[in-house]
Design a protein around this motif. Structure first.
Motif, PDB file in Angstrom:
ATOM      1  N   ALA A  11       6.776  -1.568 -10.376  1.00 49.18           N
ATOM      2  CA  ALA A  11       6.895  -2.062 -11.748  1.00 49.18           C
ATOM      3  C   ALA A  11       7.794  -3.288 -11.813  1.00 49.18           C
ATOM      4  O   ALA A  11       7.488  -4.256 -12.518  1.00 49.18           O
ATOM      5  CB  ALA A  11       7.427  -0.952 -12.651  1.00 49.18           C
ATOM      6  N   VAL A  12       8.880  -3.254 -11.091  1.00 50.56           N
ATOM      7  CA  VAL A  12       9.784  -4.412 -11.064  1.00 50.56           C
ATOM      8  C   VAL A  12       9.066  -5.619 -10.455  1.00 50.56           C
ATOM      9  O   VAL A  12       9.192  -6.742 -10.955  1.00 50.56           O
ATOM     10  CB  VAL A  12      11.078  -4.061 -10.295  1.00 50.56           C
ATOM     11  N   LEU A  13       8.294  -5.400  -9.423  1.00 55.73           N
ATOM     12  CA  LEU A  13       7.542  -6.488  -8.788  1.00 55.73           C
ATOM     13  C   LEU A  13       6.518  -7.089  -9.745  1.00 55.73           C
ATOM     14  O   LEU A  13       6.371  -8.312  -9.829  1.00 55.73           O
ATOM     15  CB  LEU A  13       6.859  -5.981  -7.521  1.00 55.73           C
ATOM     16  N   ILE A  14       5.835  -6.250 -10.500  1.00 52.59           N
ATOM     17  CA  ILE A  14       4.850  -6.744 -11.464  1.00 52.59           C
ATOM     18  C   ILE A  14       5.529  -7.557 -12.557  1.00 52.59           C
ATOM     19  O   ILE A  14       5.027  -8.607 -12.976  1.00 52.59           O
ATOM     20  CB  ILE A  14       4.040  -5.567 -12.046  1.00 52.59           C
ATOM     21  N   VAL A  15       6.679  -7.122 -13.021  1.00 53.87           N
ATOM     22  CA  VAL A  15       7.414  -7.873 -14.048  1.00 53.87           C
ATOM     23  C   VAL A  15       7.859  -9.219 -13.498  1.00 53.87           C
ATOM     24  O   VAL A  15       7.757 -10.248 -14.180  1.00 53.87           O
ATOM     25  CB  VAL A  15       8.607  -7.045 -14.570  1.00 53.87           C
ATOM     26  N   ILE A  16       8.342  -9.251 -12.274  1.00 55.68           N
ATOM     27  CA  ILE A  16       8.778 -10.512 -11.662  1.00 55.68           C
ATOM     28  C   ILE A  16       7.594 -11.474 -11.536  1.00 55.68           C
ATOM     29  O   ILE A  16       7.714 -12.662 -11.833  1.00 55.68           O
ATOM     30  CB  ILE A  16       9.446 -10.243 -10.303  1.00 55.68           C
ATOM     31  N   ILE A  17       6.442 -10.964 -11.135  1.00 53.43           N
ATOM     32  CA  ILE A  17       5.252 -11.816 -11.023  1.00 53.43           C
ATOM     33  C   ILE A  17       4.826 -12.335 -12.402  1.00 53.43           C
ATOM     34  O   ILE A  17       4.483 -13.515 -12.551  1.00 53.43           O
ATOM     35  CB  ILE A  17       4.114 -11.049 -10.336  1.00 53.43           C
ATOM     36  N   ALA A  18       4.891 -11.490 -13.416  1.00 48.02           N
ATOM     37  CA  ALA A  18       4.505 -11.915 -14.761  1.00 48.02           C
ATOM     38  C   ALA A  18       5.447 -12.988 -15.287  1.00 48.02           C
ATOM     39  O   ALA A  18       4.999 -13.977 -15.893  1.00 48.02           O
ATOM     40  CB  ALA A  18       4.476 -10.710 -15.702  1.00 48.02           C
ATOM     41  N   VAL A  19       6.719 -12.842 -15.061  1.00 47.50           N
ATOM     42  CA  VAL A  19       7.685 -13.853 -15.507  1.00 47.50           C
ATOM     43  C   VAL A  19       7.467 -15.156 -14.744  1.00 47.50           C
ATOM     44  O   VAL A  19       7.521 -16.245 -15.330  1.00 47.50           O
ATOM     45  CB  VAL A  19       9.123 -13.321 -15.349  1.00 47.50           C
ATOM     46  N   ALA A  20       7.198 -15.075 -13.466  1.00 46.46           N
ATOM     47  CA  ALA A  20       6.947 -16.278 -12.670  1.00 46.46           C
ATOM     48  C   ALA A  20       5.687 -16.997 -13.150  1.00 46.46           C
ATOM     49  O   ALA A  20       5.684 -18.230 -13.259  1.00 46.46           O
ATOM     50  CB  ALA A  20       6.824 -15.909 -11.197  1.00 46.46           C
ATOM     51  N   VAL A  21       4.647 -16.268 -13.465  1.00 46.53           N
ATOM     52  CA  VAL A  21       3.416 -16.888 -13.971  1.00 46.53           C
ATOM     53  C   VAL A  21       3.665 -17.523 -15.340  1.00 46.53           C
ATOM     54  O   VAL A  21       3.170 -18.615 -15.631  1.00 46.53           O
ATOM     55  CB  VAL A  21       2.278 -15.843 -14.040  1.00 46.53           C
ATOM     56  N   PHE A  22       4.463 -16.866 -16.178  1.00 44.56           N
ATOM     57  CA  PHE A  22       4.778 -17.437 -17.487  1.00 44.56           C
ATOM     58  C   PHE A  22       5.521 -18.753 -17.338  1.00 44.56           C
ATOM     59  O   PHE A  22       5.179 -19.750 -17.983  1.00 44.56           O
ATOM     60  CB  PHE A  22       5.608 -16.440 -18.307  1.00 44.56           C
TER      61      PHE A  22
END
Length: 52
Positions: A11-22
């Motif tokens: 879950a933390v990895l998915i959030v980090i990827i989402a923030v990076a894409v944003f």
């Protein structure tokens, strides 16, 4: 209980990827002109010259 040890890092990895894409989208100016894409769908600007 051991599944939480697996799901929390995922879950933390998915959030980090989402923030990076944003932030990538903001830096590449994806949100600069929101109206142009909507107008380009509705109005075809390439056909300004009417064909006889």
């Amino acid at each position: 209980m051991s599944i939480l040890a697996l799901l929390i890092p995922i879950a933390v990895l998915i959030v980090i990827i989402a923030v990076a894409v944003f932030f990538w989208a903001v830096k590449s100016q994806q949100f600069e002109d929101l109206d142009r894409q909507g107008h380009s769908i509705l109005f075809d600007e390439d056909d300004k010259d009417p064909k006889p």
